[in-house]
Design an enzyme around this catalytic site. Structure first.
Site, short mmCIF file in Angstrom:
data_model
loop_
_atom_site.label_atom_id
_atom_site.label_comp_id
_atom_site.label_asym_id
_atom_site.label_seq_id
_atom_site.Cartn_x
_atom_site.Cartn_y
_atom_site.Cartn_z
N ASP A 109 0.84 -1.20 0.00
CA ASP A 109 0.00 0.00 0.00
C ASP A 109 0.88 1.25 0.00
O ASP A 109 0.36 2.37 -0.11
CB ASP A 109 -1.00 -0.01 1.17
CG ASP A 109 -0.31 -0.08 2.53
OD1 ASP A 109 0.92 -0.27 2.58
OD2 ASP A 109 -1.03 0.04 3.54
N SER A 110 2.21 1.07 0.04
CA SER A 110 3.14 2.18 -0.19
C SER A 110 2.93 2.75 -1.58
O SER A 110 3.46 3.81 -1.91
CB SER A 110 4.59 1.72 -0.02
OG SER A 110 4.85 0.58 -0.83
N ASP B 67 -0.89 -6.17 -0.02
CA ASP B 67 -1.26 -5.56 1.26
C ASP B 67 -2.77 -5.43 1.37
O ASP B 67 -3.42 -4.95 0.45
CB ASP B 67 -0.67 -4.14 1.35
CG ASP B 67 0.63 -4.07 2.12
OD1 ASP B 67 0.99 -5.07 2.78
OD2 ASP B 67 1.29 -3.01 2.06
N LYS C 206 -0.96 -9.50 3.09
CA LYS C 206 -0.22 -9.02 4.26
C LYS C 206 -1.13 -8.11 5.08
O LYS C 206 -1.90 -7.34 4.52
CB LYS C 206 1.05 -8.28 3.85
CG LYS C 206 1.84 -7.72 5.05
CD LYS C 206 3.27 -7.35 4.70
CE LYS C 206 3.43 -6.10 3.90
NZ LYS C 206 2.94 -4.88 4.59
N GLU D 157 -1.11 -5.57 8.73
CA GLU D 157 -0.35 -4.91 9.79
C GLU D 157 -1.01 -5.12 11.14
O GLU D 157 -2.23 -4.98 11.25
CB GLU D 157 -0.29 -3.39 9.52
CG GLU D 157 0.45 -3.01 8.27
CD GLU D 157 0.51 -1.50 8.06
OE1 GLU D 157 0.08 -0.73 8.95
OE2 GLU D 157 0.98 -1.09 6.98
N GLU E 122 9.30 -4.03 10.47
CA GLU E 122 9.61 -2.72 9.90
C GLU E 122 10.15 -1.77 10.96
O GLU E 122 9.51 -1.56 12.00
CB GLU E 122 8.37 -2.11 9.23
CG GLU E 122 8.65 -0.73 8.64
CD GLU E 122 7.62 -0.23 7.65
OE1 GLU E 122 6.68 -0.97 7.32
OE2 GLU E 122 7.77 0.92 7.19
N1 LIG Z 1 8.55 4.89 -0.47
C1 LIG Z 1 8.22 4.34 0.71
N2 LIG Z 1 9.15 3.60 1.35
C2 LIG Z 1 8.87 3.06 2.55
O1 LIG Z 1 9.75 2.39 3.11
C3 LIG Z 1 7.58 3.26 3.11
C4 LIG Z 1 6.64 4.00 2.39
N3 LIG Z 1 6.99 4.55 1.21
N4 LIG Z 1 5.39 4.24 2.87
C5 LIG Z 1 4.93 3.51 4.00
C6 LIG Z 1 6.01 3.33 4.97
C7 LIG Z 1 6.46 4.59 5.67
N5 LIG Z 1 7.84 4.29 5.97
C8 LIG Z 1 8.73 5.12 6.64
C9 LIG Z 1 8.57 6.48 6.64
C10 LIG Z 1 9.46 7.30 7.31
C11 LIG Z 1 10.52 6.76 8.01
C12 LIG Z 1 11.46 7.65 8.75
O2 LIG Z 1 11.36 8.83 8.68
N6 LIG Z 1 12.43 7.06 9.44
C13 LIG Z 1 13.49 7.75 10.15
C14 LIG Z 1 13.84 7.03 11.42
C15 LIG Z 1 13.10 7.54 12.58
C16 LIG Z 1 13.71 7.12 13.93
O3 LIG Z 1 14.95 7.19 14.05
O4 LIG Z 1 12.95 6.72 14.81
C17 LIG Z 1 14.75 7.71 9.30
O5 LIG Z 1 15.49 8.69 9.33
O6 LIG Z 1 14.98 6.69 8.61
C18 LIG Z 1 10.68 5.39 8.01
C19 LIG Z 1 9.80 4.58 7.33
C20 LIG Z 1 8.22 3.02 5.42
N7 LIG Z 1 7.24 2.79 4.38
C1 LIG Z 2 7.29 -1.31 3.29
C2 LIG Z 2 6.53 -2.57 3.02
C3 LIG Z 2 6.79 -3.63 4.01
C4 LIG Z 2 5.05 -2.29 2.87
O1 LIG Z 2 4.22 -2.65 3.64
C5 LIG Z 2 4.65 -1.52 1.69
O2 LIG Z 2 5.45 -1.33 0.76
O3 LIG Z 2 3.48 -1.09 1.66
MG LIG Z 3 2.35 -1.66 3.35
#
Ligand SMILES: Nc1nc(=O)c2c([nH]1)NC[C@@H]1CN(c3ccc(C(=O)N[C@@H](CCC(=O)O)C(=O)O)cc3)CN21
Ligand SMILES: CC(C)C(=O)C(=O)O
Ligand SMILES: [Mg+2]
EC number: 2.1.2.11
Length: 288
Positions: free
Chosen positions: A48-49, A87, A117, A119, A186
């Site tokens: 669903d990303s 998803d 899948k 969540e 994740e």
């Molecule tokens: N393009 C894309 N990639 C993804 O991996 C993803 C999506 N979309 N959409 C749904 C979720 C959202 N995701 C995310 C979004 C933001 C962070 C983030 O900002 N992470 C911080 C870490 C935060 C911390 O330290 O607690 C980072 O800097 O990586 C991580 C995963 C992963 N998923």
């Molecule tokens: C980041 C993965 C695990 C996901 O759920 C997605 O792409 O939607």
């Molecule tokens: Mg997803």
């Protein structure tokens, strides 16, 4: 076709036992699925990303079951020999079992996925059991669960304190008991993901969950720098810069249209002399 869906959930469990990592990548349409399959990916996730990277939303919440069916179906046409997981979108597996099964049926029958899948932790184990009982493999997903972003209050790393780590461990064991064939972890600390991977017999598939998961999953647009909002994140590695290639290619096209170097002589189709005579008279184009 003997090779069709060469991978299945029984083989995945054996790969964990044998220490063979599972490679998973998202795909959302025919070309991304075709290229992922040609590159030898083990599993495709229609995530669903797609809300973020294909539809341009800020979160995954606006993605509907119709969106998921449409994209899963496109992916299934592109990757006919790869195991496809779709998803379940936001709020489609928290009401009645009937409603949950209706969505699952659509992803399997109309979308042609091989698994779904979901969540969540202990609160979704009932739904997981019901789907598994219907003969549909379920991949769990714990840690950062983006569909609950408004409860979590942001996209943060999970399992940082002892209580939170224990909750993740309990959720993983609960999902295994409910019949999930694997679990996505994740944004979980590497140590907690390792402990969970050792504690369950089903494969764990990590994203931002360190080196000791039984497999890894990334978003197509992230690892290819394909106009993704998340490409700079710590858990992502860039394997190719497709975005720059596309931008430069389109830029060159625009330039060549503007300066009339495209189309060139070798791109055009020419009419016979008789056609010219009828358009311009016997003297031909020159007499105009
Ligand atoms: N393009 C894309 N990639 C993804 O991996 C993803 C999506 N979309 N959409 C749904 C979720 C959202 N995701 C995310 C979004 C933001 C962070 C983030 O900002 N992470 C911080 C870490 C935060 C911390 O330290 O607690 C980072 O800097 O990586 C991580 C995963 C992963 N998923
Ligand atoms: C980041 C993965 C695990 C996901 O759920 C997605 O792409 O939607
Ligand atoms: Mg997803």
């Amino acid at each position: 076709m003997a090779d069709k869906h060469a991978l299945n959930i029984v083989k995945m469990k054996k790969m964990k036992t044998d220490g063979v990592p599972l490679s998973m990548l998202t795909a959302y349409d025919y070309p991304s699925a075709l290229l992922a399959e040609e590159a030898g990916i083990d599993l495709i996730l229609v995530g669903d990303s797609l809300g973020n990277v294909v539809l341009g939303y800020d979160t995954t919440l606006p993605v509907t079951i119709d969106d998921m069916v449409y994209h899963t179906r496109s992916v299934a046409r592109g990757a006919q020999n790869t195991f496809i997981v779709a998803d379940m979108p936001f709020m489609t597996y928290h009401g009645s079992i009937d409603e949950t099964l209706r969505g699952v049926r659509r992803l399997m029958q109309e979308g042609r996925a091989q698994a779904v899948k979901m969540e969540g932790g202990l609160e979704i184990c009932g739904a997981v059991s019901a789907v598994v009982a219907a003969g549909v493999p379920v991949l769990g997903h714990i840690g950062l669960t983006p569909q609950s972003v408004n409860m979590i209050g942001g996209y943060r790393i999970q399992g940082k304190d002892a209580k939170d780590a224990q909750r993740l461990m309990d959720e993983a064991k609960g999902l295994e008991a409910a019949g999930a064939f694997g679990i996505v972890l994740e944004l979980v600390t590497e140590e907690v993901a390792e402990a969970i991977s050792k504690a369950v017999s089903i494969p764990t598939i990590g994203i931002g969950a360190g080196r000791y998961c039984d497999g890894q999953v990334l978003v197509f647009h992230d690892l290819l720098q394909y106009a993704s909002p998340y490409r700079e994140k710590r858990f992502v590695k860039t394997y190719a810069d497709v975005g720059s290639l596309i931008r430069e290619g389109i830029g060159s096209y625009v330039q060549e249209v503007k300066n009339r170097s495209f189309p060139a002589e070798n791109h055009v189709f020419n009419a016979d002399e008789t056609v010219l005579e009828s358009l311009y008279g016997a003297a031909g184009k020159g007499a105009k």
